[in-house]
Design a protein around this motif. Structure first.
Motif, PDB file in Angstrom:
ATOM      1  N   LEU A 138      29.217  -8.366  36.686  1.00  0.00           N
ATOM      2  CA  LEU A 138      30.487  -7.919  36.195  1.00  0.00           C
ATOM      3  C   LEU A 138      31.142  -9.066  35.636  1.00  0.00           C
ATOM      4  O   LEU A 138      32.219  -8.997  34.992  1.00  0.00           O
ATOM      5  N   LEU A 139      30.675 -10.177  35.960  1.00  0.00           N
ATOM      6  CA  LEU A 139      31.381 -11.652  35.853  1.00  0.00           C
ATOM      7  C   LEU A 139      31.353 -11.902  34.262  1.00  0.00           C
ATOM      8  O   LEU A 139      30.100 -12.321  33.631  1.00  0.00           O
ATOM      9  N   HIS A 140      32.249 -12.506  33.496  1.00  0.00           N
ATOM     10  CA  HIS A 140      32.293 -12.818  32.228  1.00  0.00           C
ATOM     11  C   HIS A 140      32.007 -14.405  32.210  1.00  0.00           C
ATOM     12  O   HIS A 140      31.637 -15.155  31.367  1.00  0.00           O
TER      13      HIS A 140
ATOM     14  N   LEU B  88      15.605   0.297  34.414  1.00  0.00           N
ATOM     15  CA  LEU B  88      16.453   1.531  34.865  1.00  0.00           C
ATOM     16  C   LEU B  88      18.217   0.873  34.551  1.00  0.00           C
ATOM     17  O   LEU B  88      18.947   1.561  34.078  1.00  0.00           O
ATOM     18  N   MET B  89      18.562  -0.062  35.245  1.00  0.00           N
ATOM     19  CA  MET B  89      19.894  -0.860  34.972  1.00  0.00           C
ATOM     20  C   MET B  89      19.941  -1.427  33.555  1.00  0.00           C
ATOM     21  O   MET B  89      21.394  -1.342  33.092  1.00  0.00           O
ATOM     22  N   ALA B  90      19.201  -1.654  32.633  1.00  0.00           N
ATOM     23  CA  ALA B  90      19.595  -2.062  31.336  1.00  0.00           C
ATOM     24  C   ALA B  90      19.694  -0.697  30.678  1.00  0.00           C
ATOM     25  O   ALA B  90      20.837  -0.990  29.898  1.00  0.00           O
ATOM     26  N   GLU B  91      19.351   0.244  30.707  1.00  0.00           N
ATOM     27  CA  GLU B  91      19.701   1.492  30.198  1.00  0.00           C
ATOM     28  C   GLU B  91      21.189   2.082  30.482  1.00  0.00           C
ATOM     29  O   GLU B  91      21.999   2.115  29.700  1.00  0.00           O
ATOM     30  N   TRP B  92      21.436   1.649  31.782  1.00  0.00           N
ATOM     31  CA  TRP B  92      22.913   2.131  32.372  1.00  0.00           C
ATOM     32  C   TRP B  92      23.786   1.144  31.661  1.00  0.00           C
ATOM     33  O   TRP B  92      25.068   1.597  31.208  1.00  0.00           O
TER      34      TRP B  92
ATOM     35  N   GLU C 186      27.427  -9.426  28.373  1.00  0.00           N
ATOM     36  CA  GLU C 186      26.133  -9.207  28.147  1.00  0.00           C
ATOM     37  C   GLU C 186      25.119  -9.502  29.300  1.00  0.00           C
ATOM     38  O   GLU C 186      25.464 -10.058  30.261  1.00  0.00           O
ATOM     39  N   LEU C 187      24.114  -8.619  29.568  1.00  0.00           N
ATOM     40  CA  LEU C 187      23.347  -8.494  30.496  1.00  0.00           C
ATOM     41  C   LEU C 187      22.583  -9.769  30.736  1.00  0.00           C
ATOM     42  O   LEU C 187      21.840 -10.339  29.828  1.00  0.00           O
TER      43      LEU C 187
END
Length: 232
Positions: free
Chosen positions: A110-112, A143-147, A159-160
């Protein structure tokens, strides 16, 4: 995310219940005795993890912060007479220092400004203290990349992150780094979490393989950039 709850009061309560099996896996994996320790929970929501540590692991003090004011109000109420303190903040409150251990669960993605977070955690820990961060939302988790793609704009996510990049950030901030897979036992097969289109086998792969426990240990000496060697 609102500034009152991550979702809403009832959904946040259910989320904490959903996390119970993950908390158990985290505590099975860590390599320190928490009895008598001062512990910080970064992104504590309603404080359930710290209540667990106070009730079953004998921590001497627990501190938690979260930007969701409603969740923090609930955490304070639910703490009862336990030695727990909670504040509405999006980073470690001023004066909170010398922790033996820090925990976070799905906060890093969550952290920028991840380098700033790493520096704050280094300052908050006592020398030799350890930061345990669970991270399943990362670039190598299908799974989380899609989310993440589906929620990038709505949740204003950065960004991921790639796991190796995360480790490099903490190394540069003065941490030794290690990683483990969570020793998850049974994964709940029903409920809202598994009604989002993914198969149960996908969730099992996620929890057993891609959801990682990162261990960042604070070191007192300056750390050379990764990939370099000290003269011999």
């Amino acid at each position: 995310m609102s500034q009152t709850y991550w979702q809403d009061a009832a959904a946040d309560e259910a989320m904490q219940d959903d996390h119970a099996f993950i908390w158990r896996a985290m505590l099975d994996a860590i390599d320190i005795d928490l009895a008598g320790k001062r512990v910080l929970d970064a992104g504590c929501n309603k404080g359930g993890f710290l209540r667990l540590l106070a009730d079953r692991f004998g921590i001497v003090e627990g501190f938690g912060y979260d930007p969701a004011s409603g969740a923090i109000e609930d955490a304070r109420r639910l703490a009862g007479q336990r030695p727990l303190r909670f504040e509405v903040m999006d980073t470690v409150p001023v004066g909170w220092r010398d922790f033996d251990a820090v925990f976070s669960h799905e906060v890093l993605y969550l952290l920028h400004d991840l380098p700033a977070h790493a520096r704050v955690m280094a300052d908050a820990l006592a020398p030799g203290g350890v930061y345990y961060a669970v991270m399943g939302v990362h670039a190598a988790s299908p799974l989380m990349a899609e989310w993440h793609r589906a929620n990038l704009e709505e949740l204003q996510l950065p960004e991921l992150y790639d796991i190796d990049s995360v480790v490099a950030v903490f190394h540069a901030a003065g941490f030794g780094a290690a990683a483990a897979r969570l020793p998850v036992r049974f994964v709940p097969a029903t409920g809202d979490r598994h009604s989002r289109g993914a198969r149960l086998l996908d969730w099992l792969d996620y929890y057993s393989d891609q959801k990682l426990l990162l261990r960042f240990s604070r070191r007192a000496e300056p750390v050379a950039p990764m990939g370099t060697r000290s003269p011999t």
